[in-house]
Design a protein around this motif. Structure first.
Motif, PDB file in Angstrom:
ATOM      1  N   LEU A  77       2.003  17.835 -11.912  1.00 11.32           N
ATOM      2  CA  LEU A  77       1.958  19.224 -11.466  1.00 11.32           C
ATOM      3  C   LEU A  77       3.264  19.964 -11.734  1.00 11.32           C
ATOM      4  CD1 LEU A  77       0.066  18.759  -8.094  1.00 11.32           C
ATOM      5  CD2 LEU A  77      -0.853  19.642 -10.241  1.00 11.32           C
ATOM      6  N   GLY A  78       4.263  19.250 -12.247  1.00 10.51           N
ATOM      7  CA  GLY A  78       5.527  19.875 -12.627  1.00 10.51           C
ATOM      8  C   GLY A  78       6.560  19.988 -11.535  1.00 10.51           C
ATOM      9  N   PHE A  79       6.431  19.192 -10.468  1.00 11.99           N
ATOM     10  CA  PHE A  79       7.435  19.244  -9.406  1.00 11.99           C
ATOM     11  C   PHE A  79       8.673  18.454  -9.823  1.00 11.99           C
ATOM     12  CE2 PHE A  79       3.586  20.190  -7.010  1.00 11.99           C
ATOM     13  CZ  PHE A  79       4.018  21.281  -6.271  1.00 11.99           C
ATOM     14  N   ALA A  80       9.846  19.072  -9.710  1.00 11.55           N
ATOM     15  CA  ALA A  80      11.100  18.447 -10.131  1.00 11.55           C
ATOM     16  C   ALA A  80      11.451  17.236  -9.266  1.00 11.55           C
ATOM     17  CB  ALA A  80      12.234  19.464 -10.087  1.00 11.55           C
ATOM     18  N   ALA A  81      11.112  17.266  -7.976  1.00 12.74           N
ATOM     19  CA  ALA A  81      11.454  16.149  -7.080  1.00 12.74           C
ATOM     20  C   ALA A  81      10.784  14.873  -7.559  1.00 12.74           C
ATOM     21  CB  ALA A  81      11.039  16.460  -5.656  1.00 12.74           C
ATOM     22  N   ALA A  82       9.564  14.969  -8.022  1.00 11.06           N
ATOM     23  CA  ALA A  82       8.867  13.786  -8.509  1.00 11.06           C
ATOM     24  C   ALA A  82       9.543  13.261  -9.765  1.00 11.06           C
ATOM     25  CB  ALA A  82       7.404  14.096  -8.792  1.00 11.06           C
ATOM     26  N   GLN A 122      11.507   9.564 -10.288  1.00 11.42           N
ATOM     27  CA  GLN A 122      11.168   8.604 -11.324  1.00 11.42           C
ATOM     28  C   GLN A 122      12.401   8.224 -12.128  1.00 11.42           C
ATOM     29  OE1 GLN A 122       8.039  10.599 -13.469  1.00 11.42           O
ATOM     30  NE2 GLN A 122       6.457   9.706 -12.179  1.00 11.42           N
ATOM     31  N   ALA A 123      13.436   9.034 -12.069  1.00  4.88           N
ATOM     32  CA  ALA A 123      14.656   8.747 -12.817  1.00  4.88           C
ATOM     33  C   ALA A 123      15.502   7.674 -12.144  1.00  4.88           C
ATOM     34  CB  ALA A 123      15.468  10.032 -12.996  1.00  4.88           C
ATOM     35  N   GLY A 124      15.062   7.163 -11.011  1.00  6.27           N
ATOM     36  CA  GLY A 124      15.766   6.032 -10.421  1.00  6.27           C
ATOM     37  C   GLY A 124      16.170   6.195  -8.977  1.00  6.27           C
ATOM     38  N   ALA A 125      15.944   7.346  -8.364  1.00  7.07           N
ATOM     39  CA  ALA A 125      16.290   7.509  -6.952  1.00  7.07           C
ATOM     40  C   ALA A 125      15.349   6.670  -6.104  1.00  7.07           C
ATOM     41  CB  ALA A 125      16.199   8.980  -6.559  1.00  7.07           C
ATOM     42  N   GLN A 126      15.861   6.136  -5.018  1.00  2.64           N
ATOM     43  CA  GLN A 126      15.054   5.313  -4.132  1.00  2.64           C
ATOM     44  C   GLN A 126      14.320   6.189  -3.131  1.00  2.64           C
ATOM     45  OE1 GLN A 126      14.600   2.006  -4.371  1.00  2.64           O
ATOM     46  NE2 GLN A 126      15.821   2.096  -6.214  1.00  2.64           N
ATOM     47  N   PRO A 127      13.044   5.912  -2.854  1.00  3.08           N
ATOM     48  CA  PRO A 127      12.267   6.721  -1.908  1.00  3.08           C
ATOM     49  C   PRO A 127      12.905   6.797  -0.532  1.00  3.08           C
ATOM     50  CG  PRO A 127      10.853   5.154  -3.041  1.00  3.08           C
ATOM     51  CD  PRO A 127      12.257   4.862  -3.449  1.00  3.08           C
ATOM     52  N   ASN A 128      13.379   5.681   0.003  1.00  3.87           N
ATOM     53  CA  ASN A 128      13.963   5.690   1.340  1.00  3.87           C
ATOM     54  C   ASN A 128      15.229   6.533   1.380  1.00  3.87           C
ATOM     55  OD1 ASN A 128      11.952   4.063   2.350  1.00  3.87           O
ATOM     56  ND2 ASN A 128      13.084   2.184   2.022  1.00  3.87           N
ATOM     57  N   TRP A 156       1.729   9.370  -5.627  1.00  2.00           N
ATOM     58  CA  TRP A 156       2.199  10.698  -5.217  1.00  2.00           C
ATOM     59  C   TRP A 156       3.229  11.226  -6.213  1.00  2.00           C
ATOM     60  CZ3 TRP A 156       7.213  11.964  -3.485  1.00  2.00           C
ATOM     61  CH2 TRP A 156       7.343  13.261  -2.962  1.00  2.00           C
ATOM     62  N   GLN A 157       4.136  10.358  -6.643  1.00  2.16           N
ATOM     63  CA  GLN A 157       5.126  10.753  -7.649  1.00  2.16           C
ATOM     64  C   GLN A 157       4.442  11.165  -8.948  1.00  2.16           C
ATOM     65  OE1 GLN A 157       7.714   7.298  -7.952  1.00  2.16           O
ATOM     66  NE2 GLN A 157       9.405   8.577  -7.253  1.00  2.16           N
ATOM     67  N   GLN A 158       3.482  10.379  -9.374  1.00  2.97           N
ATOM     68  CA  GLN A 158       2.772  10.650 -10.623  1.00  2.97           C
ATOM     69  C   GLN A 158       2.057  11.998 -10.551  1.00  2.97           C
ATOM     70  OE1 GLN A 158      -0.301   7.826 -11.500  1.00  2.97           O
ATOM     71  NE2 GLN A 158      -0.668   8.607 -13.549  1.00  2.97           N
ATOM     72  N   ILE A 159       1.370  12.248  -9.457  1.00  2.00           N
ATOM     73  CA  ILE A 159       0.662  13.526  -9.296  1.00  2.00           C
ATOM     74  C   ILE A 159       1.669  14.676  -9.279  1.00  2.00           C
ATOM     75  CG2 ILE A 159      -0.700  14.918  -7.679  1.00  2.00           C
ATOM     76  CD1 ILE A 159      -2.106  12.267  -6.866  1.00  2.00           C
ATOM     77  N   GLY A 160       2.765  14.495  -8.572  1.00  2.00           N
ATOM     78  CA  GLY A 160       3.803  15.530  -8.524  1.00  2.00           C
ATOM     79  C   GLY A 160       4.364  15.825  -9.906  1.00  2.00           C
ATOM     80  N   ALA A 161       4.616  14.793 -10.675  1.00  2.00           N
ATOM     81  CA  ALA A 161       5.138  14.985 -12.030  1.00  2.00           C
ATOM     82  C   ALA A 161       4.118  15.720 -12.900  1.00  2.00           C
ATOM     83  CB  ALA A 161       5.507  13.639 -12.649  1.00  2.00           C
ATOM     84  N   VAL A 199       0.847  -1.200   0.000  1.00  2.00           N
ATOM     85  CA  VAL A 199       0.000   0.000   0.000  1.00  2.00           C
ATOM     86  C   VAL A 199       0.876   1.241   0.000  1.00  2.00           C
ATOM     87  CG1 VAL A 199      -1.618   1.361   1.401  1.00  2.00           C
ATOM     88  CG2 VAL A 199      -2.048  -1.064   1.002  1.00  2.00           C
ATOM     89  N   ASP A 200       1.913   1.262   0.845  1.00  4.30           N
ATOM     90  CA  ASP A 200       2.822   2.413   0.875  1.00  4.30           C
ATOM     91  C   ASP A 200       3.463   2.643  -0.488  1.00  4.30           C
ATOM     92  OD1 ASP A 200       2.257   2.809   3.533  1.00  4.30           O
ATOM     93  OD2 ASP A 200       4.148   1.988   4.280  1.00  4.30           O
ATOM     94  N   GLN A 201       3.885   1.562  -1.144  1.00  2.00           N
ATOM     95  CA  GLN A 201       4.527   1.679  -2.449  1.00  2.00           C
ATOM     96  C   GLN A 201       3.559   2.234  -3.486  1.00  2.00           C
ATOM     97  OE1 GLN A 201       7.767   1.295  -3.134  1.00  2.00           O
ATOM     98  NE2 GLN A 201       7.382   1.934  -5.221  1.00  2.00           N
ATOM     99  N   VAL A 202       2.333   1.735  -3.500  1.00  2.00           N
ATOM    100  CA  VAL A 202       1.329   2.217  -4.451  1.00  2.00           C
ATOM    101  C   VAL A 202       1.035   3.697  -4.205  1.00  2.00           C
ATOM    102  CG1 VAL A 202      -1.115   2.028  -5.118  1.00  2.00           C
ATOM    103  CG2 VAL A 202       0.294  -0.027  -4.923  1.00  2.00           C
ATOM    104  N   LEU A 203       0.867   4.063  -2.927  1.00  3.01           N
ATOM    105  CA  LEU A 203       0.602   5.464  -2.608  1.00  3.01           C
ATOM    106  C   LEU A 203       1.775   6.351  -2.991  1.00  3.01           C
ATOM    107  CD1 LEU A 203      -1.177   5.125   0.854  1.00  3.01           C
ATOM    108  CD2 LEU A 203      -2.213   5.654  -1.364  1.00  3.01           C
ATOM    109  N   TYR A 204       3.002   5.886  -2.755  1.00  2.00           N
ATOM    110  CA  TYR A 204       4.182   6.674  -3.105  1.00  2.00           C
ATOM    111  C   TYR A 204       4.268   6.869  -4.621  1.00  2.00           C
ATOM    112  CZ  TYR A 204       8.943   8.339  -3.444  1.00  2.00           C
ATOM    113  OH  TYR A 204      10.044   9.100  -3.726  1.00  2.00           O
ATOM    114  N   GLU A 205       4.017   5.797  -5.367  1.00  2.00           N
ATOM    115  CA  GLU A 205       4.068   5.913  -6.827  1.00  2.00           C
ATOM    116  C   GLU A 205       2.996   6.865  -7.335  1.00  2.00           C
ATOM    117  OE1 GLU A 205       3.916   1.928  -8.325  1.00  2.00           O
ATOM    118  OE2 GLU A 205       5.933   1.465  -7.590  1.00  2.00           O
TER     119      GLU A 205
END
Length: 75
Positions: A51-56, A60-66, A44-49, A36-42
């Motif tokens: 919206l144009g947030f660079a961190a998202a 997605q370019a390969g950095a690990q969430p932890n 969150w990344q998708q929504i951020g991307a 569930v955490d992984q799905v929610l994190y993914e």
């Protein structure tokens, strides 16, 4: 007729079964929480991307969430 030894053995087996079942349920819940955490994190990344947030995008370019969270806290 059941002897005292057989009844005692049965109780021990039932106790082991119940303990194993509790352990299985706990492991199932742990895995469920991770998924569930992984799905929610993914998501969150998708929504951020979107919206144009660079961190998202960098995540997605390969950095690990932890790793990102650890760096953010250490920063």
């Amino acid at each position: 007729m059941t002897t005292m030894y057989e009844t005692s053995d049965l109780h021990k087996r039932v106790a082991r079964y119940e303990a194993a079942l509790d352990e299985l349920r706990a492991a199932h819940q742990d895995i469920r929480n991770i998924l569930v955490d992984q799905v929610l994190y993914e998501r969150w990344q998708q929504i951020g991307a979107e919206l144009g947030f660079a961190a998202a995008a960098s995540a997605q370019a390969g950095a690990q969430p932890n790793q990102q969270m650890s760096e953010a806290w250490a920063g």
